[in-house]
Design a protein around this motif. Structure first.
Motif, PDB file in Angstrom:
ATOM      1  N   LYS A  54      -4.244   5.521  -4.476  1.00 22.44           N
ATOM      2  CA  LYS A  54      -3.054   5.114  -5.128  1.00 22.44           C
ATOM      3  C   LYS A  54      -2.844   6.617  -5.950  1.00 22.44           C
ATOM      4  N   SER A  55      -3.884   7.029  -6.521  1.00 17.34           N
ATOM      5  CA  SER A  55      -3.820   8.164  -7.547  1.00 17.34           C
ATOM      6  C   SER A  55      -3.411   9.561  -6.815  1.00 17.34           C
ATOM      7  N   SER A  58       0.316   9.005  -5.932  1.00 18.44           N
ATOM      8  CA  SER A  58       1.324   9.036  -7.116  1.00 18.44           C
ATOM      9  C   SER A  58       1.341  10.789  -7.478  1.00 18.44           C
ATOM     10  N   HIS A 148       1.558   3.700  -0.199  1.00 11.60           N
ATOM     11  CA  HIS A 148       0.131   3.232  -0.331  1.00 11.60           C
ATOM     12  C   HIS A 148       0.103   2.174   1.045  1.00 11.60           C
ATOM     13  N   TYR A 154       3.826   4.676  -5.474  1.00 12.38           N
ATOM     14  CA  TYR A 154       3.479   5.042  -6.734  1.00 12.38           C
ATOM     15  C   TYR A 154       3.772   6.217  -7.095  1.00 12.38           C
ATOM     16  N   ARG A 155       4.087   6.449  -8.511  1.00  9.27           N
ATOM     17  CA  ARG A 155       4.316   7.670  -8.885  1.00  9.27           C
ATOM     18  C   ARG A 155       3.671   7.775 -10.406  1.00  9.27           C
ATOM     19  N   GLU A 162      -2.696   5.467 -15.407  1.00  7.82           N
ATOM     20  CA  GLU A 162      -2.877   4.958 -14.108  1.00  7.82           C
ATOM     21  C   GLU A 162      -1.585   4.959 -13.513  1.00  7.82           C
ATOM     22  N   PRO A 163      -1.404   5.234 -12.144  1.00  3.01           N
ATOM     23  CA  PRO A 163      -0.201   5.285 -11.457  1.00  3.01           C
ATOM     24  C   PRO A 163       0.775   4.035 -11.742  1.00  3.01           C
ATOM     25  N   LYS A 164       2.060   4.111 -11.411  1.00  4.59           N
ATOM     26  CA  LYS A 164       2.995   2.768 -11.675  1.00  4.59           C
ATOM     27  C   LYS A 164       3.677   2.669 -10.302  1.00  4.59           C
ATOM     28  N   PRO A 165       3.688   1.649  -9.699  1.00  7.26           N
ATOM     29  CA  PRO A 165       4.380   1.225  -8.573  1.00  7.26           C
ATOM     30  C   PRO A 165       5.905   1.430  -9.027  1.00  7.26           C
ATOM     31  N   GLU A 166       6.541   2.147  -8.113  1.00  7.16           N
ATOM     32  CA  GLU A 166       7.960   2.377  -8.340  1.00  7.16           C
ATOM     33  C   GLU A 166       9.130   1.300  -7.919  1.00  7.16           C
TER      34      GLU A 166
END
Length: 211
Positions: A54-55, A58, A148, A154-155, A162-166
């Motif tokens: 995820k990281s 993003s 992912h 994620y970005r 923390e990354p956020k789902p776009e």
């Protein structure tokens, strides 16, 4: 036709006074004044493969950045690096393997990244001998979006740790366009053969595209 966006066109953020290849453990003291956010993420220890993926995805989808394992931030409100407990020597090989496998198996397409292990002892940051900080540098990617395994994109968002789902359609469309420009450039390069002198028509040649 649009040309792909290259790293030379993006001034990738660098919190240090040196290039990544020259990064030494002592340089990490700079992070005591650098908060998590667009370009930086700190992890106290190793996390799940899903979280690693995820990281990395993003950062590739946004502006690129640095991911550190073995650094503890001050607090969520004041998220600069505060402690450098590091990762113990016995766990480093498996940690590096987890990072590589997460990027290769849990993100599509797999983003490029660089890894550096910075060893103690280092008195200036309190890092003990036989412990190390793992630094992962993820460049801005022109091969977006990096998706992912969960199906989410994620970005990075502002000062978020923390990354956020776009889910914003405009931003998602721009990510697809960013990747499509690069893919179209590669398709065109493959299809458009170079013009050769007539006397070279029977000679073999190799074409190489570095991306």
């Amino acid at each position: 036709m649009s040309s792909p966006i290259s790293l030379s066109e993006i001034n990738m953020y660098n919190p240090f006074d040196c290039e990544f290849n020259d990064l030494a453990t002592e340089n990490l003291i700079k992070l005591k004044s650098v908060n998590e956010g667009w370009y930086i993420e700190y992890k106290r220890g190793m996390v799940s493969a899903s979280s690693i993926a995820k990281s990395i995805a993003s950062f590739a989808n946004t502006y690129g950045g640095y991911l550190f394992y073995g650094i503890k931030e001050e607090s969520k409100e004041n998220s600069h690096a505060a402690e450098f407990p590091g990762i113990d020597r016995e766990s480093i090989d498996s940690a590096l393997q987890s990072i590589r496998q997460a990027a290769a198996n849990l993100v599509e397409p797999s983003p490029h990244f660089d890894v550096k292990v910075l060893w103690g002892a280092c008195d200036s940051i309190g890092l003990l001998e036989n412990r190390a900080i793992i630094c992962v540098r993820v460049p801005f990617s022109s091969n977006c979006p990096h998706i992912h395994k969960s199906g989410l994109i994620y970005r990075r968002v502002a000062d978020g740790s923390e990354p956020k789902p776009e889910n914003d359609r405009f931003i998602l469309d721009n990510l697809w366009k960013r990747g499509e420009a690069n893919r179209e450039f590669i398709r065109s390069w493959i299809e458009n053969l170079p013009s050769l002198l007539k006397e070279n028509d029977l000679n073999s040649y190799i074409r190489v595209l570095l991306s």
